[in-house]
Design an enzyme around this catalytic site. Structure first.
Site, PDB file in Angstrom:
ATOM      1  N   ARG A 151       3.498 -22.842   9.497  1.00 23.09           N
ATOM      2  CA  ARG A 151       2.344 -23.376  10.240  1.00 23.09           C
ATOM      3  C   ARG A 151       2.699 -24.775  10.707  1.00 23.09           C
ATOM      4  NH1 ARG A 151      -0.134 -20.442   6.039  1.00 23.09           N
ATOM      5  NH2 ARG A 151      -1.322 -18.663   6.843  1.00 23.09           N
TER       6      ARG A 151
ATOM      7  N   ASP B  73      -0.053 -29.155   5.202  1.00 21.69           N
ATOM      8  CA  ASP B  73      -0.858 -29.252   6.427  1.00 21.69           C
ATOM      9  C   ASP B  73      -2.249 -29.746   6.051  1.00 21.69           C
ATOM     10  OD1 ASP B  73      -2.056 -27.051   5.222  1.00 21.69           O
ATOM     11  OD2 ASP B  73      -1.223 -25.596   6.621  1.00 21.69           O
TER      12      ASP B  73
ATOM     13  N   HIS C 148       6.570 -32.172   9.467  1.00 20.80           N
ATOM     14  CA  HIS C 148       6.932 -30.772   9.658  1.00 20.80           C
ATOM     15  C   HIS C 148       8.154 -30.641  10.547  1.00 20.80           C
ATOM     16  CE1 HIS C 148       2.699 -28.999   8.739  1.00 20.80           C
ATOM     17  NE2 HIS C 148       3.179 -29.736   7.766  1.00 20.80           N
TER      18      HIS C 148
ATOM     19  N   GLU D  88      -0.712 -23.356  -3.905  1.00 24.94           N
ATOM     20  CA  GLU D  88      -1.762 -22.490  -3.356  1.00 24.94           C
ATOM     21  C   GLU D  88      -1.547 -21.021  -3.690  1.00 24.94           C
ATOM     22  OE1 GLU D  88      -2.985 -22.934   0.767  1.00 24.94           O
ATOM     23  OE2 GLU D  88      -2.244 -24.988   0.716  1.00 24.94           O
TER      24      GLU D  88
ATOM     25  N   GLU E  67      -5.150 -28.213   5.839  1.00 29.48           N
ATOM     26  CA  GLU E  67      -5.830 -27.364   4.865  1.00 29.48           C
ATOM     27  C   GLU E  67      -5.265 -27.595   3.468  1.00 29.48           C
ATOM     28  OE1 GLU E  67      -8.506 -25.393   5.279  1.00 29.48           O
ATOM     29  OE2 GLU E  67      -8.592 -26.091   7.350  1.00 29.48           O
TER      30      GLU E  67
ATOM     31  N   TYR F   7       8.275 -24.014   6.483  1.00 29.31           N
ATOM     32  CA  TYR F   7       6.836 -23.749   6.584  1.00 29.31           C
ATOM     33  C   TYR F   7       6.478 -23.246   7.979  1.00 29.31           C
ATOM     34  CZ  TYR F   7       1.856 -24.367   5.649  1.00 29.31           C
ATOM     35  OH  TYR F   7       0.515 -24.156   5.459  1.00 29.31           O
TER      36      TYR F   7
ATOM     37  N   ASP G 241       0.069 -26.606   0.338  1.00 34.06           N
ATOM     38  CA  ASP G 241       0.831 -26.522   1.588  1.00 34.06           C
ATOM     39  C   ASP G 241       0.815 -27.838   2.374  1.00 34.06           C
ATOM     40  OD1 ASP G 241       1.498 -23.947   1.017  1.00 34.06           O
ATOM     41  OD2 ASP G 241       0.067 -23.017   2.382  1.00 34.06           O
TER      42      ASP G 241
END
Length: 674
Positions: free
Chosen positions: A299, A86, A341, A8, A88, A297, A84
């Site tokens: 988030r 997640d 995560h 990204e 998104e 990460y 990433d």
């Protein structure tokens, strides 16, 4: 064999490329490459009559990026999608696969929680296919936000000149507005305390009235306080001494929301600033001999820690502090979820804050130091304090004094900079001992209204209520400020923390949404939506069914509001436009109220509203009792006058002026000495 890897962010592509070697080219999509088109019925880009089919278009600023990615993809044997870890990121990978015509079933999705050589290489050894549950969940969220955002924003612009509304932003605004209404409706209630100061062997200690005849003491007025005061003349007898050891457990590793809260209260960073700094720490920092991501990460809503990190942390704790400082890990690891995560932690404990300080900006250093300390402390032993509670009695009136002394610092050896632990040492006392107070005071108080939301308190409330997701909190807070719905300001001249005040437009927006959309724009329903999105991600709920249920509930409310919400005309200034002769009106923009021509956009005349000149402080001829500088007569934001030191902000002494209204809810004392 040539491989193309798409991430990204441009800033991490070089780091990853170094880890992978010459057969891999790493490039960036620079975030989302496409979004819902603004076409079709109501410009939603969604066909609500055909199973909510979405139509996507390439973002205008990404057309060259997409063209470049297509050209590169044709020249390689394999394309890896390393966006990433997640929802998104999963959606971006899916959009890339669609645009680049990759097979969705291909095992070309690579996920890593930290940008270190070992983590990246391991991820490329275990690629998977795109998780369509996560993709459907993200798409459902985007469709919900598009439908609510477009339809409500259009309605509110037309009816009350508000700029926008949203599924989550409007609920966050409602929290702030509702709190302001609570504060305005609050009626302070008087209560009194009786406080004693004792002295033994040169050590002073305080005690306060706790019980009367075995029941909780409640002094509601001056008469109650005086009665208690009169009954407590002479010496007290020590009737109970209770000693115990209290443990204080370390907090869990940071997740997105707790990182934003702690950075706000301890470091003074806004949520947006915190996430920007954390992003850089995650993506990679140039150290002496390498470029490396310093944290995992950022988030995440998981406090899980990898077994590798736990082992290295335990070794460090035992080596530096000893076995007594080892704590128990509080979150059960799932050995089957190697890609899940983790909490936010340092990627390598060898990169201590002091070791990497020279390679970081001051803000990066502060945030990294706190993340490092929190993760390490979470695996350390509890702090222990020796506490003593002493009861001093007379005529059925029981006073209590509490002392505490740190016996074992435990995790505070690492996290003590962020959690204060003050000792309160009491003198040696014995039961049945008699002791006379040096001073006894009746103190008047008033109950205080609930606190306005600071950034940290608002984030905590949203998290507890299940509104939005941690990764969206900073954007939500930015949006309601940018729309002119709230202002983040200090509540008093001496406040350290800024809090949210709703503007007139913000209160009007919430009132209208309450009136016409209370079934949709409320905490409970918004939290329920978040739960449904989680269920869609896990394959436990059908996304089309969820959208249909929502739309059937929402659309009639929109129709009703268009038919019944009164259209608000702009307030007239009472002057004519100097350029075209039409009426001038007040309008609200991003930076507050201003004057504009009523025929805008035909006539573009605007001007600022002139503010009355701020009153200058006046000398009072009275000197400050704390520093000796002169006191100045100043006007507060609430319109009342007070005396403040001319040496402000070094000296923050203030005094009320006789005849002026005193600041609300301030403590007042009526003191009597014995």
């Amino acid at each position: 064999m040539k491989n193309l890897v798409i991430v990204e962010s441009p800033s991490k592509s070089k780091t990853i490329e170094k880890y992978l070697g010459k057969d891999f080219e790493v490039v960036s999509s620079k975030g989302h490459i496409r979004d819902l088109a603004i076409k079709g019925k109501d410009g939603l880009g969604v066909d609500v009559d055909d199973e909510f089919q979405a139509t996507y278009s390439i973002n205008t600023d990404k057309k060259d990026v997409v063209k470049d990615l297509k050209a590169r993809a044709k020249k390689v044997d394999q394309v890896y999608l390393a966006t990433d870890p997640d929802r998104e990121g999963e959606a971006i990978s899916w959009h890339l696969a669609q645009v680049l015509k990759l097979e969705i079933e291909d095992t070309n999705r690579v996920v890593f929680n930290e940008i270190t050589k070992d983590a990246v290489l391991d991820a490329f050894n275990h690629p998977r296919s795109i998780d369509m549950g996560l993709v459907r969940s993200q798409e459902t969220r985007r469709i919900l936000d598009r439908i609510i955002g477009f339809k409500l924003s259009k309605l509110l612009k037309n009816k009350i000149k508000s700029k926008s509304a949203g599924r989550v932003q409007s609920v966050a605004l409602k929290l702030i507005v509702d709190r302001e209404k609570e504060i305005k409706a609050f009626i302070p209630v008087e209560y009194w305390t009786l406080d004693a100061l004792f002295n033994k062997d040169g050590k002073e200690f305080e005690a306060s009235l706790a019980k009367i005849d075995g029941k909780k003491a409640e002094l509601k007025n001056a008469e109650d306080a005086q009665k208690a005061f009169d009954a407590c003349s002479g010496a007290f007898e020590i009737t109970n001494i209770k000693k115990q050891v209290r443990k204080k457990d370390p907090k869990l590793p940071f997740i997105t929301s707790t990182l934003q809260q702690e950075a706000s209260t301890k470091l003074g960073f806004s949520a947006k600033r915190t996430m920007t700094i954390a992003q850089k720490l995650y993506e990679g920092v140039e150290l002496k001999n390498s470029t490396e991501g310093l944290i995992t990460y950022m988030r995440t809503d998981s406090t899980r820690l990898s077994n590798v990190f736990i082992q290295s942390a335990h070794e460090k704790i035992e080596t530096e502090f000893g076995k007594d400082y080892l704590g128990k890990y509080k979150v059960k690891n799932d050995d089957n979820s190697q890609d899940a995560h983790e909490g936010i932690r340092p990627t390598n404990l060898a990169n201590t804050p002091e070791e990497v300080k020279d390679y970081l900006s001051p803000e990066q250093y502060k945030l990294y130091k706190m993340i490092y300390a929190r993760a390490l402390a979470s695996l350390m032993a509890s702090a222990k304090s020796n506490t003593v509670a002493i009861t001093l009695s007379q005529n059925g009136y029981d006073f209590t004094a509490n002392g505490t002394q740190l016996a074992f610092d435990g995790y505070l050896a690492v996290y003590g900079d962020y959690e204060s632990s003050k000792d309160v040492v009491l003198p040696e006392l014995e039961e049945k001992e008699s002791i006379t107070p040096k001073k006894l005071e009746q103190n008047q108080h008033f109950t205080e209204p609930p606190l306005r939301y600071s950034e940290a308190r608002l984030i905590k409330e949203m998290e507890e209520q299940g509104i939005g997701r941690p990764s969206t909190y900073s954007m939500i807070i930015d949006t309601i400020q940018a729309r002119g719905y709230v202002q983040l300001e200090k509540s008093t001249e001496t406040s350290k923390t800024k809090v949210f005040f709703p503007t007139e437009q913000g209160m009007l927006t919430t009132d209208k949404l309450d009136q016409y959309f209370n079934d949709i724009i409320n905490v409970k329903y918004t939290a329920q939506m978040e739960t449904e999105l989680d269920e869609i991600a896990d394959g436990e709920m059908d996304n089309v069914a969820a959208l249909r249920e929502f739309y059937n509930r929402f659309e009639p409310l929109v129709t009703h509001a268009y038919d019944n919400m009164e259209k608000m005309e702009p307030e007239k200034v009472g002057e004519t436009c100097p350029e075209c002769g039409n009426e001038l009106v007040y309008r609200v923009g991003r930076f507050g109220k201003f004057i504009s021509c009523s025929t805008f956009p035909e006539c573009k005349y605007t001007r600022k509203i002139e503010q009355p000149e701020k009153e200058k402080p006046e000398p009072s001829g009275k000197m400050c009792p704390e520093c000796g500088h002169e006191l100045l007569k100043r006007k507060s934001r609430y319109g009342n006058y007070f005396l403040g030191c001319s040496n402000f902000p070094k000296c923050k002494h203030i005094e009320n002026i006789e005849g002026e209204e005193k600041p609300k809810f301030k403590k007042r004392k009526a003191t009597k000495k014995k």
